[in-house]
Design a protein around this motif. Structure first.
Motif, PDB file in Angstrom:
ATOM      1  N   PRO A   1      16.293   0.255  -1.275  1.00 19.03           N
ATOM      2  CA  PRO A   1      17.467  -0.227  -0.520  1.00 19.03           C
ATOM      3  C   PRO A   1      18.574   0.813  -0.372  1.00 19.03           C
ATOM      4  O   PRO A   1      19.213   0.903   0.680  1.00 19.03           O
ATOM      5  N   ALA A   2      18.809   1.624  -1.428  1.00 20.36           N
ATOM      6  CA  ALA A   2      19.866   2.638  -1.338  1.00 20.36           C
ATOM      7  C   ALA A   2      19.512   3.694  -0.294  1.00 20.36           C
ATOM      8  O   ALA A   2      20.380   4.143   0.472  1.00 20.36           O
ATOM      9  N   GLU A   3      18.232   4.084  -0.221  1.00 20.78           N
ATOM     10  CA  GLU A   3      17.819   5.075   0.769  1.00 20.78           C
ATOM     11  C   GLU A   3      17.872   4.501   2.181  1.00 20.78           C
ATOM     12  O   GLU A   3      18.232   5.204   3.127  1.00 20.78           O
ATOM     13  N   VAL A   4      17.520   3.226   2.330  1.00 26.03           N
ATOM     14  CA  VAL A   4      17.608   2.590   3.648  1.00 26.03           C
ATOM     15  C   VAL A   4      19.051   2.559   4.133  1.00 26.03           C
ATOM     16  O   VAL A   4      19.350   2.866   5.293  1.00 26.03           O
ATOM     17  N   GLU A   5      19.970   2.205   3.242  1.00 25.37           N
ATOM     18  CA  GLU A   5      21.390   2.161   3.617  1.00 25.37           C
ATOM     19  C   GLU A   5      21.897   3.550   3.970  1.00 25.37           C
ATOM     20  O   GLU A   5      22.656   3.725   4.937  1.00 25.37           O
TER      21      GLU A   5
ATOM     22  N   GLN B   1       0.811  -1.203   0.000  1.00 24.83           N
ATOM     23  CA  GLN B   1       0.000   0.000   0.000  1.00 24.83           C
ATOM     24  C   GLN B   1       0.853   1.265   0.000  1.00 24.83           C
ATOM     25  O   GLN B   1       0.311   2.366  -0.127  1.00 24.83           O
ATOM     26  N   LEU B   2       2.140   1.112   0.168  1.00 26.56           N
ATOM     27  CA  LEU B   2       3.046   2.262   0.119  1.00 26.56           C
ATOM     28  C   LEU B   2       3.671   2.349  -1.269  1.00 26.56           C
ATOM     29  O   LEU B   2       4.293   1.396  -1.728  1.00 26.56           O
ATOM     30  N   PRO B   3       3.525   3.463  -1.939  1.00 27.14           N
ATOM     31  CA  PRO B   3       4.122   3.574  -3.272  1.00 27.14           C
ATOM     32  C   PRO B   3       5.630   3.741  -3.181  1.00 27.14           C
ATOM     33  O   PRO B   3       6.181   4.144  -2.155  1.00 27.14           O
ATOM     34  N   GLY B   4       6.298   3.451  -4.269  1.00 29.19           N
ATOM     35  CA  GLY B   4       7.718   3.709  -4.358  1.00 29.19           C
ATOM     36  C   GLY B   4       7.960   5.137  -4.828  1.00 29.19           C
ATOM     37  O   GLY B   4       7.027   5.904  -5.100  1.00 29.19           O
ATOM     38  N   LYS B   5       9.222   5.504  -4.912  1.00 26.36           N
ATOM     39  CA  LYS B   5       9.554   6.865  -5.324  1.00 26.36           C
ATOM     40  C   LYS B   5       9.015   7.164  -6.718  1.00 26.36           C
ATOM     41  O   LYS B   5       8.494   8.256  -6.995  1.00 26.36           O
ATOM     42  N   ALA B   6       9.081   6.188  -7.605  1.00 25.33           N
ATOM     43  CA  ALA B   6       8.642   6.402  -8.985  1.00 25.33           C
ATOM     44  C   ALA B   6       7.127   6.505  -9.099  1.00 25.33           C
ATOM     45  O   ALA B   6       6.607   7.014 -10.102  1.00 25.33           O
ATOM     46  N   GLU B   7       6.396   6.036  -8.087  1.00 22.71           N
ATOM     47  CA  GLU B   7       4.932   6.032  -8.150  1.00 22.71           C
ATOM     48  C   GLU B   7       4.308   7.243  -7.469  1.00 22.71           C
ATOM     49  O   GLU B   7       3.083   7.394  -7.484  1.00 22.71           O
TER      50      GLU B   7
ATOM     51  N   ASP C   1      12.635   5.979   9.501  1.00 24.41           N
ATOM     52  CA  ASP C   1      13.527   4.820   9.515  1.00 24.41           C
ATOM     53  C   ASP C   1      13.383   3.963   8.265  1.00 24.41           C
ATOM     54  O   ASP C   1      14.375   3.616   7.626  1.00 24.41           O
ATOM     55  N   TYR C   2      12.153   3.592   7.925  1.00 27.26           N
ATOM     56  CA  TYR C   2      11.946   2.690   6.792  1.00 27.26           C
ATOM     57  C   TYR C   2      10.921   3.222   5.796  1.00 27.26           C
ATOM     58  O   TYR C   2      10.490   2.485   4.911  1.00 27.26           O
TER      59      TYR C   2
END
Length: 237
Positions: free
Chosen positions: A217-221, A109-115, A146-147
């Motif tokens: 993953p890059a943003e989490v890191e 239910q959470l969109p990604g950056k591209a969405e 955090d996530y």
């Protein structure tokens, strides 16, 4: 009879000689004592040292024993808890799988950056589809958690009362998570109670919409490195 008397005389003389070695001892010069007093003193000191050491060791052992006894109730309780988990291990694994599936559903239910652009367009279309007029639609600064990331959107729309209510329901029913906060509805004539009395007239709604997206993953890191750098000594590492 003579032999017996001779033996008694010899023993008496030996005891007298031995006891004589303990007479007149100079305590300031023990090195000059006869052999027997020196041996007796050494034996007494050795026995005293052994006794003191024994009690010291026994005292430490007693403290350790009491500490272990104090730990016993906690260990028993921990054992019972782990035993219960072991007995219900199968059920706990099923619950873990269910939780993971639920988390996966929430993540979908959470969109990604591209969405995000498509989601903003969906919110806009939800208002236009209800005949509302957008006077303000302004995305704010993204707040990275955090996530996930949170995007606030300041919204100001005008239209009929029921259309505004339907718009709020449409936003709540979007496939992605969007929440509305700080809703304020006023009449265009400035009347604060126009929302209750003017169902047929146009109203203005001010609100803060918040939508959320997951971090790639890059943003989490990057977020983890940033948090580590904030900790004392983190930047040095």
């Amino acid at each position: 009879m003579a032999t017996k008397n001779k033996a008694n005389v010899d023993l008496n003389s030996v005891f007298a000689e031995l006891s004589g070695q303990f007479r007149g001892l100079n305590t300031n010069e023990p090195g000059q004592w006869p052999l027997l007093p020196r041996l007796a003193t050494f034996a007494a000191v050795a026995i005293a040292v052994l006794i003191v050491g024994w009690f010291a060791m026994l005292s430490g052992t007693t403290d350790e024993l009491q500490a272990e006894r104090d730990r016993e109730p906690g260990l028993k309780q921990d054992f019972r808890a782990k035993l219960g988990q072991a007995v219900n291990l199968g059920e706990l694994r099923k619950q873990k799988i269910q939780v993971q599936e639920y988390v996966t559903q929430l993540e979908k239910q959470l969109p990604g950056k591209a969405e995000m652009d498509a989601l903003l367009s969906d919110i806009n279309q939800a208002g236009l589809g209800r005949g509302l007029q957008f006077e303000l639609f302004r995305p704010g600064q993204v707040a990275v958690k955090d996530y996930y990331a949170e995007l606030p959107i300041t919204i100001k729309v005008s239209g009929r009362y029921h259309d505004i209510g339907s718009f709020a329901a449409d936003v709540a029913n979007l496939s992605r998570i969007v929440t509305l906060h700080n809703l304020t509805i006023t009449g265009q004539q400035g009347g604060a109670n126009a929302a209750a009395a003017g169902a047929g007239g146009n109203l203005t709604m001010d609100a803060l919409a918040r939508t959320y997206r997951y971090l790639d993953p890059a943003e989490v890191e990057l977020q983890r490195k940033t948090e580590a750098a904030k900790k004392p000594g983190g930047a040095k590492r």
